[in-house]
Design a protein around this motif. Structure first.
Motif: not given
Ligand code: BUP
Length: 462
Positions: A284, A288, A300, A302, A304, A316, A320, A334, A336
């Motif tokens: 990840i 980035g 984006w 994300v 996980s 996040l 990141l 970004v 989630k």
């Protein structure tokens, strides 16, 4: 009455990649004057499925809701940790509930549309009731060809394991693109896949969310009996159109649109790897870096974790770093949470899609003229990636690691390389136009896929 207005029952399975095409086709047939009932199973594996089923019934009050409750199976007993494969199994074991559910359906059922993941147990149950059955195959035609040919391949191969698979009339699926779960015949999913492949001839027809223009070879080979001699008709009914009426509301859902509205046309790369692909933290971070270095604008998503109900949630900032988020904030967004992906791909600001190549995602992107950089992660996705490249919908990089690889072998795809491929994608203007034109024409009233569906509906009313 059974003859004049067909009553079509959808027997859906689990996972958003399976559910979405069912909801889309159900919406389309309902709009085309068919009576529609939809059977869903509870409890759903993901919260996303539950939300979408509820939103669908709210948007289509004319569609009859049929529910069954399925037992939770013991993962250790079945030697399978994948929550979706386990759910396929419990739905497959619920076929004995169908006669009661379908016998009550009124008017009498003209046809059942069955999800491929439960075909080998549901098709015989439906046939026993004298109801014609069709499979809705939720991946590409090339994958359907692999599914149809796999039983013959296993019976005739002269290697010990599974190697390259040369599907007659289609193409050779290299060993490295064969879904990893199919390499071990003792795996639960491998057994299901084999049985479902063997069951295909029991269906009256197979509907696939694809287009002739994208997969001419695979569709011809299937329909000419080259893949397997006893194949029922394969009908290309794609692209299935997203159902905007059932969009889920909320601040986290609307935020990306507010951001997209401020970006220039076709400038944004949308980055999303589907529901099931939880990427490792290290990868990840490398992704980035790639997005940042590309200099492109990006949105984006994300993920996980594999299931959205999973307990462990990493923020996040933790994934990141705050510094990164601050650095990209003018160019990148970004998120989630769940996004309305089809609506995002339809937005005028989106021009490229870094995708795991789930087939629904591919079709949605192509429909809205968004070119794809494929980064398949697992399952059928390398087959889909090859299909999309052959169909002129985008490109993919065969050497990039996928989930299937052993941790030790998995090489990190470096940010620099991701950045270069993204720039290639956004520069490849030619990829876009033809795919959209074809898809839009096919789905349009009078278009090829529209006509195939018209004949399908008519065949049920004769
Ligand atoms: Br993630 C995500 N929003 O945030 P695929 C997915 N989707 O609308 P997959 C969203 O789910 P499986 C999100 O548009 C597509 O229709 C997306 O299906 C939608 O891949 C669907 O692309 C996902 O075939 O399937 O996720 O691998 O859910 O079965 O794992």
């Amino acid at each position: 009455d059974r003859r004049r207005t067909p009553h079509i029952v959808f027997l859906a399975s689990s996972g958003m990649g399976h559910l979405n095409p069912f909801l889309r086709l159900a919406a389309q047939l309902s709009a085309r004057d068919c009576r529609v009932s939809l059977l869903t199973t509870h409890p759903t594996v993901s919260a996303a499925e539950e939300r979408h089923v509820d939103a669908f019934f709210a948007a289509f009050p004319g569609v009859r809701r049929l529910d069954i409750h399925v037992p939770l199976l013991d993962p250790s007993e079945l030697n399978c940790a994948d929550p979706f494969f386990l759910r396929f199994e419990s739905i497959r074991r619920s076929a004995h509930l169908l006669p009661r559910v379908l016998a009550d359906a009124s008017p009498p059922v003209s046809a059942a549309i069955v999800d491929i993941s439960v075909a080998s147990s549901y098709l015989p149950a439906v046939a026993e009731m004298g109801i014609p059955s069709y499979i809705l195959f939720i991946s590409c035609a090339a994958m359907l060809a692999l599914c149809a040919y796999f039983p013959t391949y296993l019976a005739t191969k002269n290697t010990s394991g599974v190697g390259d698979i040369d599907i007659p009339g289609v193409w050779t699926v290299p060993k490295s693109s064969v879904p990893v779960v199919l390499h071990d015949q003792n795996q639960l999913f491998a057994k299901q896949f084999l049985e479902n492949g063997q069951a295909l001839p029991k269906a009256n027809g197979i509907l696939v969310n694809t287009l002739h223009a994208w997969e001419p070879e695979a569709l011809a080979a299937l329909n000419e009996g080259k893949v397997t001699p006893d194949m029922p008709p394969v009908l290309a009914i794609g692209p299935l159109l997203p159902v905007p009426a059932m969009s889920v509301e909320g601040e986290s859902v609307s935020a990306p649109f507010a951001w997209l509205d401020r970006q220039p046309d076709r400038s944004v790369v949308y980055v999303g790897f589907g529901n099931r692909t939880g990427m490792q933290a290290e990868q990840i971070r490398e992704l980035g870096i790639g997005l940042e270095r590309s200099g492109l604008r990006f949105l984006w998503v994300v993920k996980s974790k594999v299931v959205d109900r999973a307990e462990v949630e990493v923020g996040l900032e933790e994934l990141l770093g705050e510094e990164y988020l601050a650095k990209i904030k003018d160019r990148g967004m970004v998120v989630k949470d769940w996004v309305e992906q089809a609506e995002i791909l339809r937005h005028r600001a989106v021009g490229g899609f870094l995708s795991h190549c789930g087939w629904n995602s591919v079709v949605e992107a192509a429909l809205y003229g968004v070119r794809i950089l494929g980064w398949p992660m697992g399952g059928d996705q390398r087959v889909s990636a090859e299909a999309l490249a052959r169909g002129g919908l985008g490109i993919w990089v065969e050497g990039w690691s996928w989930q299937a690889e052993e941790e030790a072998e998995k090489k990190l795809v470096k940010g620099e390389e991701i950045s270069e491929r993204l720039k290639d994608l956004m520069a490849a203007e030619g990829l876009r136009a033809s795919a959209t034109t074809m898809a839009a024409a096919a789905a349009d009233v009078g278009g090829t896929s529209y006509q195939v569906l018209t004949h399908f509906i008519e065949s049920l009313t004769l």
